[in-house]
Motif scaffolding. Sequence first.
Motif, PDB file in Angstrom:
ATOM      1  N   UNK A 134      -6.540  37.393 188.117  1.00 34.59           N
ATOM      2  CA  UNK A 134      -6.146  38.746 188.486  1.00 34.59           C
ATOM      3  C   UNK A 134      -7.345  39.675 188.401  1.00 34.59           C
ATOM      4  N   UNK A 135      -7.558  40.472 189.436  1.00 36.11           N
ATOM      5  CA  UNK A 135      -8.682  41.420 189.413  1.00 36.11           C
ATOM      6  C   UNK A 135      -8.375  42.608 188.517  1.00 36.11           C
ATOM      7  N   UNK A 136      -7.079  42.861 188.268  1.00 36.88           N
ATOM      8  CA  UNK A 136      -6.665  43.895 187.324  1.00 36.88           C
ATOM      9  C   UNK A 136      -5.383  43.430 186.648  1.00 36.88           C
ATOM     10  N   UNK A 137      -5.050  44.063 185.561  1.00 37.22           N
ATOM     11  CA  UNK A 137      -3.894  43.663 184.773  1.00 37.22           C
ATOM     12  C   UNK A 137      -2.607  43.794 185.595  1.00 37.22           C
ATOM     13  N   UNK A 138      -1.895  42.683 185.847  1.00 40.94           N
ATOM     14  CA  UNK A 138      -0.694  42.736 186.693  1.00 40.94           C
ATOM     15  C   UNK A 138       0.597  43.007 185.931  1.00 40.94           C
ATOM     16  N   UNK A 139       0.533  43.152 184.614  1.00 44.59           N
ATOM     17  CA  UNK A 139       1.753  43.246 183.819  1.00 44.59           C
ATOM     18  C   UNK A 139       2.403  44.621 183.881  1.00 44.59           C
ATOM     19  N   UNK A 140       1.639  45.615 184.325  1.00 45.41           N
ATOM     20  CA  UNK A 140       2.180  46.955 184.485  1.00 45.41           C
ATOM     21  C   UNK A 140       2.155  47.274 185.976  1.00 45.41           C
ATOM     22  N   UNK A 141       3.283  47.037 186.641  1.00 43.02           N
ATOM     23  CA  UNK A 141       3.288  47.177 188.095  1.00 43.02           C
ATOM     24  C   UNK A 141       4.676  47.528 188.586  1.00 43.02           C
ATOM     25  N   UNK A 142       4.720  48.360 189.642  1.00 42.84           N
ATOM     26  CA  UNK A 142       5.984  48.683 190.312  1.00 42.84           C
ATOM     27  C   UNK A 142       7.040  49.203 189.332  1.00 42.84           C
ATOM     28  N   UNK A 143       6.586  49.986 188.361  1.00 41.91           N
ATOM     29  CA  UNK A 143       7.512  50.572 187.403  1.00 41.91           C
ATOM     30  C   UNK A 143       8.025  49.613 186.356  1.00 41.91           C
ATOM     31  N   UNK A 144       7.546  48.356 186.374  1.00 42.98           N
ATOM     32  CA  UNK A 144       7.971  47.375 185.379  1.00 42.98           C
ATOM     33  C   UNK A 144       6.845  47.149 184.380  1.00 42.98           C
ATOM     34  N   UNK A 145       7.236  46.889 183.147  1.00 42.23           N
ATOM     35  CA  UNK A 145       6.256  46.682 182.086  1.00 42.23           C
ATOM     36  C   UNK A 145       6.683  45.483 181.250  1.00 42.23           C
ATOM     37  N   UNK A 171      -5.675  34.801 181.135  1.00 45.04           N
ATOM     38  CA  UNK A 171      -5.278  33.439 181.472  1.00 45.04           C
ATOM     39  C   UNK A 171      -4.461  32.782 180.364  1.00 45.04           C
ATOM     40  N   UNK A 172      -4.407  33.394 179.187  1.00 51.08           N
ATOM     41  CA  UNK A 172      -3.631  32.860 178.064  1.00 51.08           C
ATOM     42  C   UNK A 172      -2.304  33.601 177.913  1.00 51.08           C
ATOM     43  N   UNK A 173      -1.912  34.366 178.928  1.00 54.48           N
ATOM     44  CA  UNK A 173      -0.722  35.202 178.844  1.00 54.48           C
ATOM     45  C   UNK A 173       0.367  34.731 179.799  1.00 54.48           C
ATOM     46  N   UNK A 174       1.622  35.005 179.403  1.00 52.65           N
ATOM     47  CA  UNK A 174       2.778  34.875 180.280  1.00 52.65           C
ATOM     48  C   UNK A 174       3.633  36.123 180.099  1.00 52.65           C
ATOM     49  N   UNK A 175       4.210  36.655 181.190  1.00 52.36           N
ATOM     50  CA  UNK A 175       5.040  37.868 181.063  1.00 52.36           C
ATOM     51  C   UNK A 175       6.333  37.587 180.318  1.00 52.36           C
ATOM     52  N   UNK A 176       6.565  38.380 179.278  1.00 50.99           N
ATOM     53  CA  UNK A 176       7.768  38.242 178.465  1.00 50.99           C
ATOM     54  C   UNK A 176       8.389  39.619 178.261  1.00 50.99           C
ATOM     55  N   UNK A 177       9.721  39.631 178.227  1.00 51.95           N
ATOM     56  CA  UNK A 177      10.409  40.858 177.859  1.00 51.95           C
ATOM     57  C   UNK A 177      10.132  41.136 176.385  1.00 51.95           C
ATOM     58  N   UNK A 178       9.994  42.418 176.050  1.00 54.82           N
ATOM     59  CA  UNK A 178       9.602  42.779 174.689  1.00 54.82           C
ATOM     60  C   UNK A 178      10.577  42.251 173.652  1.00 54.82           C
ATOM     61  N   UNK A 179      11.887  42.304 173.945  1.00 56.93           N
ATOM     62  CA  UNK A 179      12.879  41.842 172.968  1.00 56.93           C
ATOM     63  C   UNK A 179      12.665  40.375 172.624  1.00 56.93           C
ATOM     64  N   UNK A 180      12.255  39.581 173.611  1.00 56.71           N
ATOM     65  CA  UNK A 180      12.005  38.160 173.384  1.00 56.71           C
ATOM     66  C   UNK A 180      10.662  37.941 172.698  1.00 56.71           C
ATOM     67  N   UNK A 181       9.627  38.599 173.204  1.00 51.41           N
ATOM     68  CA  UNK A 181       8.273  38.416 172.670  1.00 51.41           C
ATOM     69  C   UNK A 181       8.182  38.831 171.205  1.00 51.41           C
ATOM     70  N   UNK A 182       8.787  39.951 170.888  1.00 54.97           N
ATOM     71  CA  UNK A 182       8.729  40.472 169.515  1.00 54.97           C
ATOM     72  C   UNK A 182       9.828  39.907 168.637  1.00 54.97           C
ATOM     73  N   UNK A 183      10.761  39.164 169.239  1.00 51.33           N
ATOM     74  CA  UNK A 183      11.890  38.634 168.487  1.00 51.33           C
ATOM     75  C   UNK A 183      11.845  37.131 168.330  1.00 51.33           C
ATOM     76  N   UNK A 184      12.645  36.422 169.128  1.00 54.50           N
ATOM     77  CA  UNK A 184      12.788  34.980 168.977  1.00 54.50           C
ATOM     78  C   UNK A 184      11.466  34.241 169.140  1.00 54.50           C
ATOM     79  N   UNK A 185      10.653  34.618 170.138  1.00 56.04           N
ATOM     80  CA  UNK A 185       9.378  33.932 170.369  1.00 56.04           C
ATOM     81  C   UNK A 185       8.455  34.083 169.169  1.00 56.04           C
ATOM     82  N   UNK A 186       8.389  35.297 168.625  1.00 58.69           N
ATOM     83  CA  UNK A 186       7.548  35.538 167.448  1.00 58.69           C
ATOM     84  C   UNK A 186       8.024  34.720 166.257  1.00 58.69           C
TER      85      UNK A 186
END
Length: 310
Positions: A134-145, A171-186
């Motif tokens: 990605x030439x720029x961070x794609x995780x903040x796009x089209x009103x989605x975060x 390259x070490x990232x995957x898009x996750x919803x915050x509730x999952x990333x900060x909850x069960x995944x953590x």
Amino acid sequence: MKKFSLLIALPAGLLLASACGGEGGVDEEPTTPVTPTTPTTPSAQANANANPATPSEYRRLEMPALHRGSDTVLVHKTADGMVNYITEWDFQKRAQRWSCYILTQDLLQQNTQRYTSDDNQYPQDPLIDTSLQWSEDPYYSNGQRFDHGHICPSADRLNSSEANYQTFFLTNMQPQFNAFNAGLWARMEAKVRAMAKTCDTLYVCKGGTIDGGTFGGYNKVYHTLANGLLVPRYFFMALLRVNGGNYSTVALWTDQITNSKDSGSSLSRYAISIDELEERTGIDFFCNLPDATEDTVEKTFYSTVSWGLN
């Protein structure tokens, strides 16, 4: 300036890769632990990444079989030559299929703080040209975060500032919803660290489902943003434990949509065998084990209690 090492960045399909299926998991403990046998030559393993044309790092135990397609294998090393973690990056999808690494008690020493930056929190990976990522961070796009979901976690690499910094590559990232990333995944990640403190070495391969298809009536790719970012529905962890010369395995599989609010108090519900995980993902995990050992340890897993999974 930090140093990084790229052994080979070639389409993984040009190297050696193969997948194997298997049976589903059974939550029972084998009669005796499995002690691996050693083949006379690497080529004796039908499904290994053993090939004279491939770097030796591809034959490490945490490595799965390489994917056939538009993939680049990124071997992230620290300046002292230590392999920090390895990623398979699909440069057409601009998504990572997995990151794999090892955990030991020494590697879990906390000698630094989590990397933070006001203007470069998720750096470009220096091992490949920006045209392949990605030439720029794609995780903040089209009103989605979406959260930047670490696959090799920052908390698993606090042994040095350089190792920790590398875990923040896009390259070490995957898009996750915050509730999952900060909850069960953590909570799953914390449990993996706890596992590693009870054995000699824990070999880890983790990722999200980027290759399409369905499971359980849902698409494995939950959504594709307008900018092309793939959002996996399912995430997985493949774990190979070595303790006293004995090998055992277990896998964790979860849906980041339906399980996002799970407290994680009973992680045993997510445990499956490696064979079952291979069926769900199409990835051949721990293929560099001798075939006889791999076949035995991947069919089942020790009781969830033995893994600390309540």
